[in-house]
Design a protein around this motif. Structure first.
Motif, PDB file in Angstrom:
ATOM      1  N   PHE A   1      -5.147   0.524  14.150  1.00 58.39           N
ATOM      2  CA  PHE A   1      -4.933  -0.886  13.893  1.00 58.39           C
ATOM      3  C   PHE A   1      -4.931  -1.213  12.406  1.00 58.39           C
ATOM      4  O   PHE A   1      -4.669  -2.336  12.029  1.00 58.39           O
ATOM      5  CB  PHE A   1      -5.980  -1.736  14.613  1.00 58.39           C
ATOM      6  CG  PHE A   1      -5.754  -1.793  16.099  1.00 58.39           C
ATOM      7  CD1 PHE A   1      -4.552  -2.234  16.604  1.00 58.39           C
ATOM      8  CD2 PHE A   1      -6.737  -1.384  16.980  1.00 58.39           C
ATOM      9  CE1 PHE A   1      -4.326  -2.293  17.968  1.00 58.39           C
ATOM     10  CE2 PHE A   1      -6.525  -1.432  18.344  1.00 58.39           C
ATOM     11  CZ  PHE A   1      -5.317  -1.892  18.842  1.00 58.39           C
ATOM     12  N   ILE A   2      -5.285  -0.257  11.560  1.00 57.94           N
ATOM     13  CA  ILE A   2      -5.156  -0.457  10.121  1.00 57.94           C
ATOM     14  C   ILE A   2      -3.940   0.330   9.654  1.00 57.94           C
ATOM     15  O   ILE A   2      -3.865   1.528   9.853  1.00 57.94           O
ATOM     16  CB  ILE A   2      -6.411   0.013   9.361  1.00 57.94           C
ATOM     17  CG1 ILE A   2      -7.575  -0.929   9.648  1.00 57.94           C
ATOM     18  CG2 ILE A   2      -6.151   0.050   7.868  1.00 57.94           C
ATOM     19  CD1 ILE A   2      -8.820  -0.597   8.877  1.00 57.94           C
ATOM     20  N   ARG A   3      -3.008  -0.373   9.072  1.00 61.93           N
ATOM     21  CA  ARG A   3      -1.763   0.274   8.648  1.00 61.93           C
ATOM     22  C   ARG A   3      -1.511  -0.040   7.176  1.00 61.93           C
ATOM     23  O   ARG A   3      -1.555  -1.203   6.773  1.00 61.93           O
ATOM     24  CB  ARG A   3      -0.590  -0.228   9.485  1.00 61.93           C
ATOM     25  CG  ARG A   3      -0.770  -0.022  10.989  1.00 61.93           C
ATOM     26  CD  ARG A   3       0.452  -0.540  11.749  1.00 61.93           C
ATOM     27  NE  ARG A   3       0.302  -0.330  13.182  1.00 61.93           N
ATOM     28  CZ  ARG A   3      -0.197  -1.217  14.030  1.00 61.93           C
ATOM     29  NH1 ARG A   3      -0.612  -2.382  13.563  1.00 61.93           N
ATOM     30  NH2 ARG A   3      -0.280  -0.954  15.321  1.00 61.93           N
ATOM     31  N   PRO A   4      -1.245   0.957   6.361  1.00 59.11           N
ATOM     32  CA  PRO A   4      -0.932   0.693   4.954  1.00 59.11           C
ATOM     33  C   PRO A   4       0.374  -0.066   4.830  1.00 59.11           C
ATOM     34  O   PRO A   4       1.319   0.155   5.592  1.00 59.11           O
ATOM     35  CB  PRO A   4      -0.840   2.093   4.345  1.00 59.11           C
ATOM     36  CG  PRO A   4      -0.533   2.997   5.495  1.00 59.11           C
ATOM     37  CD  PRO A   4      -1.214   2.402   6.687  1.00 59.11           C
ATOM     38  N   VAL A   5       0.442  -0.968   3.880  1.00 65.28           N
ATOM     39  CA  VAL A   5       1.659  -1.726   3.601  1.00 65.28           C
ATOM     40  C   VAL A   5       2.389  -1.015   2.470  1.00 65.28           C
ATOM     41  O   VAL A   5       1.951  -1.035   1.318  1.00 65.28           O
ATOM     42  CB  VAL A   5       1.333  -3.180   3.216  1.00 65.28           C
ATOM     43  CG1 VAL A   5       2.612  -3.926   2.843  1.00 65.28           C
ATOM     44  CG2 VAL A   5       0.614  -3.879   4.360  1.00 65.28           C
ATOM     45  N   GLN A   6       3.504  -0.393   2.813  1.00 66.83           N
ATOM     46  CA  GLN A   6       4.237   0.415   1.845  1.00 66.83           C
ATOM     47  C   GLN A   6       5.500  -0.309   1.374  1.00 66.83           C
ATOM     48  O   GLN A   6       5.955  -1.266   1.979  1.00 66.83           O
ATOM     49  CB  GLN A   6       4.615   1.755   2.482  1.00 66.83           C
ATOM     50  CG  GLN A   6       3.414   2.553   2.991  1.00 66.83           C
ATOM     51  CD  GLN A   6       3.840   3.869   3.606  1.00 66.83           C
ATOM     52  OE1 GLN A   6       4.295   4.784   2.922  1.00 66.83           O
ATOM     53  NE2 GLN A   6       3.678   3.988   4.926  1.00 66.83           N
ATOM     54  N   ARG A   7       6.031   0.208   0.272  1.00 62.37           N
ATOM     55  CA  ARG A   7       7.298  -0.273  -0.301  1.00 62.37           C
ATOM     56  C   ARG A   7       7.255  -1.762  -0.657  1.00 62.37           C
ATOM     57  O   ARG A   7       8.253  -2.461  -0.566  1.00 62.37           O
ATOM     58  CB  ARG A   7       8.465   0.019   0.651  1.00 62.37           C
ATOM     59  CG  ARG A   7       8.668   1.505   0.920  1.00 62.37           C
ATOM     60  CD  ARG A   7       9.849   1.754   1.833  1.00 62.37           C
ATOM     61  NE  ARG A   7       9.666   1.096   3.136  1.00 62.37           N
ATOM     62  CZ  ARG A   7       8.931   1.592   4.121  1.00 62.37           C
ATOM     63  NH1 ARG A   7       8.310   2.757   3.965  1.00 62.37           N
ATOM     64  NH2 ARG A   7       8.823   0.951   5.270  1.00 62.37           N
ATOM     65  N   ALA A   8       6.095  -2.234  -1.048  1.00 61.66           N
ATOM     66  CA  ALA A   8       5.975  -3.616  -1.509  1.00 61.66           C
ATOM     67  C   ALA A   8       6.206  -3.679  -3.027  1.00 61.66           C
ATOM     68  O   ALA A   8       6.083  -2.669  -3.728  1.00 61.66           O
ATOM     69  CB  ALA A   8       4.608  -4.178  -1.158  1.00 61.66           C
ATOM     70  N   ILE A   9       6.519  -4.845  -3.518  1.00 61.60           N
ATOM     71  CA  ILE A   9       6.620  -5.083  -4.958  1.00 61.60           C
ATOM     72  C   ILE A   9       5.348  -5.826  -5.358  1.00 61.60           C
ATOM     73  O   ILE A   9       5.114  -6.958  -4.913  1.00 61.60           O
ATOM     74  CB  ILE A   9       7.868  -5.897  -5.318  1.00 61.60           C
ATOM     75  CG1 ILE A   9       9.135  -5.145  -4.886  1.00 61.60           C
ATOM     76  CG2 ILE A   9       7.905  -6.188  -6.816  1.00 61.60           C
ATOM     77  CD1 ILE A   9      10.411  -5.960  -5.069  1.00 61.60           C
ATOM     78  N   VAL A  10       4.514  -5.190  -6.184  1.00 56.97           N
ATOM     79  CA  VAL A  10       3.214  -5.751  -6.563  1.00 56.97           C
ATOM     80  C   VAL A  10       3.188  -5.904  -8.077  1.00 56.97           C
ATOM     81  O   VAL A  10       3.493  -4.954  -8.811  1.00 56.97           O
ATOM     82  CB  VAL A  10       2.060  -4.835  -6.095  1.00 56.97           C
ATOM     83  CG1 VAL A  10       0.708  -5.431  -6.478  1.00 56.97           C
ATOM     84  CG2 VAL A  10       2.126  -4.614  -4.581  1.00 56.97           C
TER      85      VAL A  10
ATOM     86  N   THR B   1       6.455  -8.159   0.188  1.00 58.69           N
ATOM     87  CA  THR B   1       6.494  -7.051   1.131  1.00 58.69           C
ATOM     88  C   THR B   1       7.936  -6.619   1.371  1.00 58.69           C
ATOM     89  O   THR B   1       8.891  -7.315   0.992  1.00 58.69           O
ATOM     90  CB  THR B   1       5.816  -7.445   2.453  1.00 58.69           C
ATOM     91  OG1 THR B   1       6.486  -8.592   3.010  1.00 58.69           O
ATOM     92  CG2 THR B   1       4.344  -7.787   2.234  1.00 58.69           C
ATOM     93  N   SER B   2       8.088  -5.477   2.038  1.00 61.16           N
ATOM     94  CA  SER B   2       9.424  -4.915   2.245  1.00 61.16           C
ATOM     95  C   SER B   2      10.301  -5.801   3.118  1.00 61.16           C
ATOM     96  O   SER B   2      11.537  -5.690   3.071  1.00 61.16           O
ATOM     97  CB  SER B   2       9.314  -3.517   2.865  1.00 61.16           C
ATOM     98  OG  SER B   2       8.634  -3.588   4.112  1.00 61.16           O
ATOM     99  N   ASP B   3       9.696  -6.693   3.914  1.00 62.76           N
ATOM    100  CA  ASP B   3      10.481  -7.606   4.742  1.00 62.76           C
ATOM    101  C   ASP B   3      10.721  -8.950   4.055  1.00 62.76           C
ATOM    102  O   ASP B   3      11.167  -9.910   4.678  1.00 62.76           O
ATOM    103  CB  ASP B   3       9.812  -7.831   6.101  1.00 62.76           C
ATOM    104  CG  ASP B   3       8.380  -8.349   5.969  1.00 62.76           C
ATOM    105  OD1 ASP B   3       7.917  -8.522   4.835  1.00 62.76           O
ATOM    106  OD2 ASP B   3       7.726  -8.557   7.012  1.00 62.76           O
ATOM    107  N   GLY B   4      10.396  -9.021   2.742  1.00 58.54           N
ATOM    108  CA  GLY B   4      10.718 -10.200   1.956  1.00 58.54           C
ATOM    109  C   GLY B   4       9.672 -11.285   1.927  1.00 58.54           C
ATOM    110  O   GLY B   4       9.876 -12.318   1.267  1.00 58.54           O
ATOM    111  N   LYS B   5       8.527 -11.102   2.570  1.00 61.82           N
ATOM    112  CA  LYS B   5       7.491 -12.133   2.561  1.00 61.82           C
ATOM    113  C   LYS B   5       6.764 -12.140   1.221  1.00 61.82           C
ATOM    114  O   LYS B   5       6.508 -11.084   0.640  1.00 61.82           O
ATOM    115  CB  LYS B   5       6.509 -11.901   3.706  1.00 61.82           C
ATOM    116  CG  LYS B   5       7.126 -12.099   5.089  1.00 61.82           C
ATOM    117  CD  LYS B   5       6.081 -11.938   6.185  1.00 61.82           C
ATOM    118  CE  LYS B   5       6.699 -12.197   7.551  1.00 61.82           C
ATOM    119  NZ  LYS B   5       5.700 -12.063   8.654  1.00 61.82           N
ATOM    120  N   LEU B   6       6.416 -13.344   0.765  1.00 63.14           N
ATOM    121  CA  LEU B   6       5.808 -13.515  -0.548  1.00 63.14           C
ATOM    122  C   LEU B   6       4.357 -13.967  -0.421  1.00 63.14           C
ATOM    123  O   LEU B   6       4.042 -14.852   0.382  1.00 63.14           O
ATOM    124  CB  LEU B   6       6.596 -14.540  -1.367  1.00 63.14           C
ATOM    125  CG  LEU B   6       8.068 -14.210  -1.646  1.00 63.14           C
ATOM    126  CD1 LEU B   6       8.747 -15.374  -2.344  1.00 63.14           C
ATOM    127  CD2 LEU B   6       8.182 -12.936  -2.475  1.00 63.14           C
TER     128      LEU B   6
END
Length: 353
Positions: free
Chosen positions: A61-70, A112-117
């Protein structure tokens, strides 16, 4: 009598019970942000994960958030882009040269990779009083049921608190290094299909190595100067447990004293209170602790975690086994010490006890 009992049992109707299928919908996946930037040397890390609302105790249930712009944006319009680690999934790092500046304000921005800010509230880097000295005391914790007591060292920070301002302290441990002792003279190859009955094969080397480990100290040590404003005081900064290896010879650890904002202190204090509950009926009920992160697309979306920006002062301490008053059972490693993860024969370049 036995025949009558058998007859009565035969009269009892038997039937199959169909299993009741319970469908539990998966909870909403919440973004969790963990990270701290300080005025100390980098790199500094921001970790992004997603977790279900009903907790993180269930595997998967814990999943790393990858390919984000930080990125980090300061109050003068400067921007620093973080780079995602190739090995630590969901972790994003500044370069080693980056240091937060005391008095400046920083905002964490995430796409995030799906465009959420997502964004943090602005965090101002507070000046931190110098960590004047670092000491320790030995701690022995008795266990129920006759088990061997647990032991370790409580690290104590000496602080000269300034009188002209309200300060909020947060202590973190850095990497630890210790002299590891093993028993290569006891080495025996592992059992295998080709070697079902292995015999001892002592190795000529090596007994002593220097092992580096990242502290897994999950306890939170925070304090406000409400009761010692303007005074010199001694405060618990960390606890290091004895695992049968760390204190057999010589042990070294760094402690980072961070000056944090009042809001960051309140957040960490609430987390500390929930993690230290005893499980009694008098404990406060668990609750979602909101941090300083929020969604720019949906104000109603719950985002967990806190982005901390802090001033930093660091001290290092060496501990000799002769200075300790406890004696934990020594761990026996029947192998060359160089085979242990994180161990090297040569000391670190800055090993200066």
């Amino acid at each position: 009598m036995l025949k009558r009992l058998i007859y009565l049992l035969l009269l009892i109707p038997l039937s199959c019970i169909d299993p009741y299928q319970v469908e539990v919908p998966e909870g909403e996946q919440l973004l969790i942000v963990e990270g701290t930037i300080t005025s100390g040397p980098g790199p500094h890390a921001i970790t992004l994960t997603r977790s279900a609302t009903y907790g993180s105790d269930y595997e998967g249930f814990i999943r790393p958030v990858q390919r984000a712009i930080v990125s980090l944006r300061d109050d003068q319009g400067g921007t620093v882009l973080l780079t995602e680690s190739q090995t630590a999934k969901g972790s994003y790092f500044t370069d080693a040269a980056f240091r937060a500046e005391v008095g400046r304000t920083y905002t964490l921005l995430i796409q995030t990779s799906d465009g959420k800010l997502y964004s943090s509230a602005p965090e101002k880097v507070a000046a931190v009083p110098e960590l004047k000295n670092l000491g320790f005391r030995t701690v022995v914790i008795e266990q129920d049921g006759g088990e061997n007591p647990k032991s370790g060292i409580q690290l104590i920070a000496e602080v000269d608190d300034p009188i002209e301002e309200n300060n909020f302290y947060y202590w973190r441990t850095g990497p630890a290094v210790y002299i590891l002792e093993t028993r290569p003279d006891l080495y025996t190859p592992p059992i295998s299909p080709t070697n079902p009955n292995p015999i001892p094969q002592p190795k000529p080397c090596c007994v002593y190595c220097f092992r580096t480990e990242i502290s897994d100290n999950r306890s939170i040590f925070v304090e406000t100067d409400d009761s010692f404003n303007g005074l010199t005081t001694y405060l618990p900064a960390a606890f290091v447990a004895d695992d049968g290896m760390r204190f057999v010879n010589k042990f070294r650890i760094d402690v980072r004293q961070l000056g944090i904002s009042q809001d960051a202190y309140r957040f960490l204090r609430l987390v500390q209170q929930q993690t230290e509950t005893s499980g009694s009926i008098f404990d406060p009920p668990p609750a979602t602790i909101r941090g300083n992160m929020f969604s720019l697309d949906d104000p109603k979306e719950v985002v967990l975690g806190y982005f901390i920006a802090a001033g930093e002062s660091t001290q290092r301490i060496y501990v000799n086994k002769s200075e300790l008053t406890f004696q934990q059972n020594r761990a026996i490693i029947p192998d060359d010490c160089r085979e242990v993860e994180g161990a090297n024969f040569d000391p670190p370049a800055d090993w200066k006890p």
